[in-house]
Scaffold this motif. Structure first.
Motif, PDB file in Angstrom:
ATOM      1  N   ILE B 195       0.848  -1.203   0.000  1.00 31.01           N
ATOM      2  CA  ILE B 195       0.000   0.000   0.000  1.00 31.01           C
ATOM      3  C   ILE B 195       0.880   1.248   0.000  1.00 31.01           C
ATOM      4  O   ILE B 195       0.685   2.159  -0.809  1.00 31.01           O
ATOM      5  N   ILE B 196       1.886   1.268   0.874  1.00 30.28           N
ATOM      6  CA  ILE B 196       2.754   2.453   0.948  1.00 30.28           C
ATOM      7  C   ILE B 196       3.428   2.702  -0.397  1.00 30.28           C
ATOM      8  O   ILE B 196       3.453   3.818  -0.917  1.00 30.28           O
ATOM      9  N   LEU B 199       1.006   3.746  -3.231  1.00 29.11           N
ATOM     10  CA  LEU B 199       0.356   5.055  -3.054  1.00 29.11           C
ATOM     11  C   LEU B 199       1.247   6.205  -3.506  1.00 29.11           C
ATOM     12  O   LEU B 199       0.796   7.345  -3.562  1.00 29.11           O
ATOM     13  N   MET B 200       2.531   5.916  -3.814  1.00 27.55           N
ATOM     14  CA  MET B 200       3.465   6.993  -4.152  1.00 27.55           C
ATOM     15  C   MET B 200       2.963   7.964  -5.220  1.00 27.55           C
ATOM     16  O   MET B 200       3.148   9.174  -5.092  1.00 27.55           O
ATOM     17  N   VAL B 203      -0.083  10.237  -3.300  1.00 32.22           N
ATOM     18  CA  VAL B 203       0.014  11.049  -2.093  1.00 32.22           C
ATOM     19  C   VAL B 203       0.522  12.460  -2.416  1.00 32.22           C
ATOM     20  O   VAL B 203       1.340  12.651  -3.321  1.00 32.22           O
TER      21      VAL B 203
END
Lengths: 143, 255
Positions: B195-196, B199-200, B203
């Protein structure tokens, strides 16, 4: 090895973000190199200290100096190089994590992450401000 | 200088300022570009730009021209084009007529990378360098594809949704739904890492940093507007992500 892999992937990441934000094609390569060097400096600084501000500040300083140089070379506004090359440095994921914690009701974590976001963003911005004034002096001197 | 001519100059400058701001230029650049154009014509133009309004006025007349920009995604190619045109005008390479024509052409032209290129770009951004030795290579490969889907969901949501920020919610939802699902099926190692990483592209890290830079430059109103917008986007993505993982867990609970 770690540094080399980091360099390659931050280059790819910067070029990718350049494509999403529609950077002119002639700028892409320079932006990618700037972003990759910035990230390499970040990695080197991070390995030496557990300070949050210093790696971000040094990376932003590098991006600021190289970005201004590249902007003159390709005759484009320097923002065109800043925006993509910042993508791996910038506290985007942390601000997301902070707001997610707020939604879940974990206010302590949320507050911590929000302050972390502010600190990182400030470190980057101060790095830019110093790089720009330094660059102006050097440029006048060289010219 | 006649009043009509002055009004016409202000109209063209307003268009330039609007294109610059809507495509993601900083407010100081917008203001300095208008200053340059005014100097090249020999009119004392004053410009004040914020994220929600641009004011242009002349020192000799009392009228003010107000433009309401509608700031959306970055399109830095347009900023570069306007910059080139205004530079050539300042160097007296083109006339005011030509400047107007070219600015109008830039306004109407769709300047973009092709969709396959953008999709590939979104995929590249989705492999976050900071996770290189923290996440497994398999997870990063998955993040490449999930990031693309999340980016497409964001674009689709922004295009079709009536309310702002729904695109961000859709992007967060798709990414967290897929990542959690893959982890539950045993394909992915860590949903959180995917997810992190994925998401780049979504965000708002760059807008947030830019907003602080404007505040440091004492463009406080504009910086605050940008900053609050970034926080809202991050919050929307967060809501979407929570919804996504909740849906997966709910489905598994039902089955």
């Amino acid at each position: 090895m770690t540094i080399l892999t980091g360099f390659i992937f931050s280059f790819l990441s910067t070029v990718g973000f350049g494509i999403i934000t529609n950077v002119p094609r002639r700028v892409l390569l320079y932006a990618g190199m700037t972003g990759a060097f910035g990230w390499t400096i970040y990695l080197l600084a991070e390995a030496m200290t557990n300070n949050l501000i210093l790696p971000n500040f040094l990376a932003a300083l590098t991006i600021g100096l190289l970005g201004n140089l590249a902007a003159i070379k390709v005759k484009a506004p320097v923002n065109m190089i800043y925006v993509p090359s910042l993508v791996s440095l910038v506290p985007g994921v942390i601000i997301y994590a902070s707001l997610k914690e707020f939604t879940l009701g974990n206010y302590v974590h949320a507050g911590q992450n929000l302050i972390k976001t502010l600190v990182i963003a400030l470190a980057i911005d101060i790095g830019f401000a110093i790089a720009e004034s330094l660059f102006k002096r050097i440029y006048q001197f060289v010219k | 200088m006649s009043r009509e001519y002055l009004n016409h100059i202000m109209y063209v400058c307003g268009m330039m300022a609007r294109i610059l701001l809507e495509s993601g230029a900083e407010t100081t650049r917008v203001e300095s570009t208008i200053d340059y154009v005014g100097k090249a014509i020999g009119v004392d133009l004053n410009c004040h730009a914020t994220m929600t309004a641009i004011f242009i006025s002349t020192a000799s007349e009392s009228n003010t021209y107000l433009v309401k920009p509608n700031v959306s995604a970055f399109n830095l190619q347009k900023v570069d084009d306007i910059n080139t045109v205004s530079r050539r005008f300042f160097a007296h390479e083109i006339s005011f007529m030509q400047l107007e024509q070219q600015v109008q052409a830039i306004d109407h032209k769709v300047i973009d990378f092709t969709w396959p290129q953008k999709i590939f770009g979104a995929g590249l951004v989705s492999v976050a360098p900071m996770l290189l030795f923290k996440a497994t290579w398999g997870d990063l490969t998955l993040a490449f594809f999930i990031g693309i889907l999340g980016y497409l969901a964001l674009k689709w949501g922004d295009k079709h949704a009536v309310a702002p920020y729904l695109g961000a919610i859709a992007g967060g939802l798709v990414i967290s739904l897929l990542a959690t699902l893959l982890q539950q099926m045993g394909i992915a190692n860590s949903a959180a890492n995917i997810i992190i990483s994925a998401l780049m592209p979504l965000v708002p890290g760059v807008p947030f940093t830019n907003s602080l830079r404007e505040i440091i430059d004492r463009d406080i109103i504009s910086g605050l507007v940008r900053g609050i917008d970034a926080v809202m986007i991050a919050g929307s993505i967060g809501i979407g992500a929570i919804l996504g993982s909740f849906m997966v867990h709910f489905l598994i609970g039902v089955l």
